[in-house]
Design an enzyme around this catalytic site. Structure first.
Site, PDB file in Angstrom:
ATOM      1  N   PHE A  18      84.850  36.636 -48.459  1.00 20.35           N
ATOM      2  CA  PHE A  18      85.298  35.270 -48.152  1.00 20.35           C
ATOM      3  C   PHE A  18      86.250  35.262 -46.942  1.00 20.35           C
ATOM      4  CE2 PHE A  18      83.941  35.254 -52.622  1.00 20.35           C
ATOM      5  CZ  PHE A  18      82.943  34.315 -52.513  1.00 20.35           C
ATOM      6  N   ARG A  24      71.367  21.070 -53.053  1.00 22.30           N
ATOM      7  CA  ARG A  24      71.822  20.993 -51.651  1.00 22.30           C
ATOM      8  C   ARG A  24      72.696  19.785 -51.384  1.00 22.30           C
ATOM      9  NH1 ARG A  24      69.825  25.123 -48.012  1.00 22.30           N
ATOM     10  NH2 ARG A  24      68.400  26.333 -49.295  1.00 22.30           N
ATOM     11  N   LYS A  43      63.296  24.669 -40.321  1.00 22.50           N
ATOM     12  CA  LYS A  43      62.697  26.008 -40.284  1.00 22.50           C
ATOM     13  C   LYS A  43      61.362  25.996 -39.519  1.00 22.50           C
ATOM     14  CE  LYS A  43      65.906  27.631 -43.080  1.00 22.50           C
ATOM     15  NZ  LYS A  43      66.984  28.485 -42.578  1.00 22.50           N
ATOM     16  N   ASN A  69      79.613  29.955 -45.566  1.00 22.01           N
ATOM     17  CA  ASN A  69      81.028  30.331 -45.734  1.00 22.01           C
ATOM     18  C   ASN A  69      81.597  30.894 -44.440  1.00 22.01           C
ATOM     19  OD1 ASN A  69      80.939  29.562 -48.365  1.00 22.01           O
ATOM     20  ND2 ASN A  69      80.857  31.630 -49.212  1.00 22.01           N
ATOM     21  N   ASN A  85      87.033  38.188 -44.683  1.00 19.22           N
ATOM     22  CA  ASN A  85      86.064  38.673 -43.687  1.00 19.22           C
ATOM     23  C   ASN A  85      86.555  38.386 -42.265  1.00 19.22           C
ATOM     24  OD1 ASN A  85      84.434  39.546 -45.762  1.00 19.22           O
ATOM     25  ND2 ASN A  85      83.176  37.694 -45.786  1.00 19.22           N
ATOM     26  N   CYS A 120      73.507  34.883 -48.284  1.00 16.76           N
ATOM     27  CA  CYS A 120      74.493  35.935 -47.979  1.00 16.76           C
ATOM     28  C   CYS A 120      75.799  35.318 -47.483  1.00 16.76           C
ATOM     29  CB  CYS A 120      73.953  36.904 -46.936  1.00 16.76           C
ATOM     30  SG  CYS A 120      72.793  38.099 -47.594  1.00 16.76           S
ATOM     31  N   TYR A 150      60.679  18.672 -50.328  1.00 15.69           N
ATOM     32  CA  TYR A 150      61.957  19.386 -50.421  1.00 15.69           C
ATOM     33  C   TYR A 150      62.300  20.194 -49.183  1.00 15.69           C
ATOM     34  CZ  TYR A 150      65.972  21.108 -52.936  1.00 15.69           C
ATOM     35  OH  TYR A 150      67.263  21.331 -53.346  1.00 15.69           O
ATOM     36  N   SER A 182      69.001  34.617 -46.169  1.00 14.91           N
ATOM     37  CA  SER A 182      69.405  33.501 -47.020  1.00 14.91           C
ATOM     38  C   SER A 182      70.264  34.040 -48.167  1.00 14.91           C
ATOM     39  CB  SER A 182      68.164  32.805 -47.583  1.00 14.91           C
ATOM     40  OG  SER A 182      67.338  32.393 -46.524  1.00 14.91           O
ATOM     41  N   HIS A 200      67.683  32.658 -36.531  1.00  9.98           N
ATOM     42  CA  HIS A 200      68.270  32.206 -37.796  1.00  9.98           C
ATOM     43  C   HIS A 200      69.741  32.634 -37.816  1.00  9.98           C
ATOM     44  CE1 HIS A 200      67.899  32.304 -42.492  1.00  9.98           C
ATOM     45  NE2 HIS A 200      68.293  31.131 -42.079  1.00  9.98           N
ATOM     46  N   LYS A 251      76.292  32.575 -45.421  1.00  3.92           N
ATOM     47  CA  LYS A 251      76.312  32.180 -44.020  1.00  3.92           C
ATOM     48  C   LYS A 251      77.175  30.936 -43.789  1.00  3.92           C
ATOM     49  CE  LYS A 251      72.589  31.527 -40.888  1.00  3.92           C
ATOM     50  NZ  LYS A 251      71.128  31.363 -40.824  1.00  3.92           N
ATOM     51  N   ASN A 298      69.358  26.038 -56.202  1.00  3.33           N
ATOM     52  CA  ASN A 298      69.094  25.704 -54.800  1.00  3.33           C
ATOM     53  C   ASN A 298      69.435  24.230 -54.511  1.00  3.33           C
ATOM     54  OD1 ASN A 298      68.173  26.366 -52.150  1.00  3.33           O
ATOM     55  ND2 ASN A 298      66.200  25.380 -52.581  1.00  3.33           N
ATOM     56  N   GLY A 300      63.203  22.625 -46.344  1.00  2.00           N
ATOM     57  CA  GLY A 300      62.455  23.195 -45.230  1.00  2.00           C
ATOM     58  C   GLY A 300      60.951  22.944 -45.293  1.00  2.00           C
ATOM     59  N   ASP A 357      73.221  27.520 -39.302  1.00  2.00           N
ATOM     60  CA  ASP A 357      71.917  28.074 -39.716  1.00  2.00           C
ATOM     61  C   ASP A 357      71.039  28.564 -38.563  1.00  2.00           C
ATOM     62  OD1 ASP A 357      70.151  28.726 -41.820  1.00  2.00           O
ATOM     63  OD2 ASP A 357      68.958  26.929 -41.453  1.00  2.00           O
ATOM     64  N   ARG A 417      61.944  26.010 -50.663  1.00  2.00           N
ATOM     65  CA  ARG A 417      60.898  26.363 -49.704  1.00  2.00           C
ATOM     66  C   ARG A 417      59.852  27.220 -50.414  1.00  2.00           C
ATOM     67  NH1 ARG A 417      62.068  29.908 -46.614  1.00  2.00           N
ATOM     68  NH2 ARG A 417      64.213  30.395 -47.089  1.00  2.00           N
TER      69      ARG A 417
HETATM   70  C1  OXD Z   1      67.497  29.379 -45.851  1.00  4.07           C
HETATM   71  C2  OXD Z   1      68.088  28.054 -45.683  1.00  4.07           C
HETATM   72  O1  OXD Z   1      66.765  29.621 -46.828  1.00  4.07           O
HETATM   73  O2  OXD Z   1      68.828  27.873 -44.709  1.00  4.07           O
HETATM   74  O3  OXD Z   1      67.739  30.238 -45.015  1.00  4.07           O
HETATM   75  O4  OXD Z   1      67.820  27.166 -46.503  1.00  4.07           O
HETATM   76 MN    MN Z   2      68.750  29.458 -43.310  1.00  3.75          MN
END
Ligand code: OXD
Ligand code: MN
Length: 606
Positions: free
Chosen positions: A515, A390, A231, A279, A518, A275, A222, A273, A251, A277, A388, A224, A298, A83
């Protein structure tokens, strides 16, 4: 005959299609001059034909079906890999409406720039029309959009990420609102010109017109930048619609959690982004008796249900997940999800025709073709997959997908979590005293940009509500909107928590294993909601009472536990100064309910 009419004669709109959509498609075709217009029906045969044509043109490589059935690899242009926030614009009437955290452009000026760029930009290409629903088809919480694109890669991706095609089109009636999304790779072809594998343009504009609910995206194929349902629509435009209609577009991931007593909860959680998410959305609990299931990874749309409670849907139908770092050790569920029927972008290709990326296995393969198509060995000294890179895969393929993930009424949210990546200050978990305090926690989400030295605060990257690049209007107004949604929910507001998996000790070591572990924090949070465990008040909010957080069998010392929850008042006061400086950037627009929380925090600390 006009170009548009000629094009329409070639490929007529489906019978019964909404006249406003048909007229708009003609209008865009007249501007962009594609060779052909195709209305997508969203069928499997359409998907397969497009994928096959991209294999033939070199855009996709089919993976070995023995390893990865019905799966493909795309390699993007090396300049088009993520992005582009610097090229993302909010074109509201005034700069104040966009606020200091967005790139604002005057809408008339932007329209004139885009008029020039889109003129003839699809020459030599096919223009695809994709009607889609965000949210389950027919859900009262869903919203419609139509995206036009000249990229078949975008079509097959949108078909996975949204409910796209004839069924969505049939539901768009004369009175239905729909978002207009126009996308072009910005790479017209002259007669006879041979196309490249990943067409794009150095010039990029990801432009949003919140007042007319329109998105115009130019130059990138690419993620988003190009899958405009994600997004651009589900966050930037939807956040404005939500503000106007009294709900929230956030988000956030959504999970369903069942405790050992069989009580079911639903949680929504916002993380910046990178962190972890995905997982958390797909986490296997490590403590006995707890079960976590996936609803979304997301984005969440949340609003007051007929029962007066906050309910949420995942507006998406797929996952566009970051591949590197995903392995059976870190996220086995994601690995099981992508067994097949998956489009990979910018990962490495193994010699047996499967995919690989850093973190997928402990030992790298001896040889792969890297994301740029070059030979790679572990000695190459560079990454095999782009950081990045995907995977794009249908949510229904996820083994932990919850049976209520498409509930048209949405699921009742029992708790909301805000997370960040903080080496200092923020404890492993904290409960807000009330909704207003929770909104303050959301408004002050941040990640440390640089590692904090002992006794100092690292430079904070502010990411309020993890919405920094995704809020379609003034961020301070977004906080005010949260306050008003809370006031409207009254006594049935969900509880709000803050978590931080990334706190470090003074020796620079992560204090918490993270992981699957948590899940212990999730268990404490939901035990709080259930009234089963105690909390103690502190200067910054409610912390787990001693012994209330289950760490049985964990290799975390008492000293580490103390450090995970330690409150260094001097460091916290430095943080409140930084927060005040941040709030000042909003020119007095931060709501009193939020500034009051900062005052209370300062008072508690001194
Ligand atoms: C982000 C994504 O950057 O979900 O938050 O790709
Ligand atoms: Mn995101």
């Amino acid at each position: 005959m006009s170009i548009a009419a000629a094009v329409r004669e070639q490929s007529p709109a489906p019978a019964g299609a909404n006249e406003a959509i048909v007229a708009w498609v003609d209008e865009i075709a007249a501007i962009t001059s594609p060779d052909e217009v195709v209305w997508c029906d969203g069928s499997q045969s359409e998907w397969d034909a497009l994928a096959q044509s991209m294999v033939e043109s070199g855009t996709l490589t089919q993976l070995n079906p023995e390893h990865r059935p019905h799966s493909f690899l795309a390699r993007s242009d090396p300049s088009d890999v993520a992005r582009v926030e610097a090229r993302t614009f909010i074109c509201s009437e005034t700069p104040e409406e966009a606020g200091p955290t967005n790139n604002w452009r005057d809408p008339a000026e932007m329209r004139s720039t885009l008029d020039g760029l889109f003129q003839g930009c699809m020459t030599g290409r096919t223009m695809y029309v994709m009607p889609f629903s965000m949210g389950p088809l027919g859900s009262p919480l869903s919203k419609f959009g139509v995206q036009i694109t000249d990229s078949p890669y975008v079509v097959i991706s949108m078909a996975v990420m949204t409910r796209m095609g004839s069924a969505a089109l049939e539901l768009i009636g004369d009175d239905t609102e729909w978002v207009r999304a126009i996308h072009s790779v910005g790479s017209p072809l002259k007669p006879g010109q041979v196309d490249v594998a990943w067409p794009c343009n150095e010039t990029k504009y990801i432009s949003h017109f919140p007042d007319t609910r329109e998105i115009w995206s130019f130059g990138s194929a690419y993620g988003g930048n190009a899958l405009l349902a994600k997004k651009s629509f589900a966050l930037r435009i939807a956040s404005v619609i939500a503000r106007d209609e009294g709900w929230l577009a956030e988000h956030m991931l959504i999970i369903k959690v069942t405790n050992p007593r069989g009580r079911v909860f639903h949680l929504a959680a916002a993380f910046p982004s990178a962190c972890g998410k995905t997982n958390l959305a797909m986490m296997k609990a490590t403590i006995p008796g707890w079960k976590i299931e996936t609803i979304g990874d997301d984005i969440a749309w949340l609003g007051k249900g007929a029962d007066g409670r906050l309910r949420a849907i995942n507006p998406e139908a797929g996952f566009f997940g970051v591949a590197p770092g995903t392995g059976f050790g870190t996220n086995a569920t994601a690995m099981e999800t992508i067994w097949g029927n998956t489009v990979f972008t910018n990962v490495a290709l193994t010699d047996t025709g499967d995919v690989w990326w850093e973190g997928m296995t402990d030992t790298p393969p001896e040889h792969v073709i890297d994301w740029q198509g070059n030979d790679w060995t572990p000695e190459s000294g560079r990454l095999a997959a782009h950081p990045n890179a995907r995977f794009t895969v249908a949510a229904r393929q996820c083994p932990s997908i919850s049976d209520d993930w498409e509930d048209p009424e949405g699921v009742v949210i029992d708790a909301i979590i805000f997370g960040g990546r903080r080496a200092t200050n923020v404890p492993l978990v904290l409960e807000a005293r009330d909704w207003e305090h929770g909104v303050y926690l959301g408004a002050t989400i941040s990640s440390e940009r640089t590692a904090a030295a002992e006794g100092t605060l690292g430079e904070l990257r502010r990411d309020p509500f993890a919405m920094l690049p995704f809020c379609g209007y003034n961020m301070a107004d977004h906080w005010a909107h949260w306050l008003s949604v809370g006031a409207d929910l009254g006594d049935s507001v969900p509880r709000i928590f803050q978590v931080n998996w990334f706190r470090k000790g003074t020796d620079g070591r992560f204090l918490w294993p993270g992981f699957g572990e948590n899940s212990r924090v999730i268990a404490w949070i939901l035990d709080r909601v259930d009234g089963a465990v105690a909390a103690t008040d502190s200067a910054i909010g409610l912390l787990p009472a001693k012994g209330a957080l289950n760490i049985d069998g964990l290799d975390v010392t008492d000293a580490d536990m103390d450090e995970l929850f330690a409150i260094d008042k001097a460091l916290w006061l430095t943080e409140t100064d930084s927060t005040e400086t941040f709030f000042d950037t909003f020119d007095g627009r931060v709501p009193a309910g939020v500034t009051k929380q900062l005052e209370t925090l300062r008072k508690n600390l001194s």
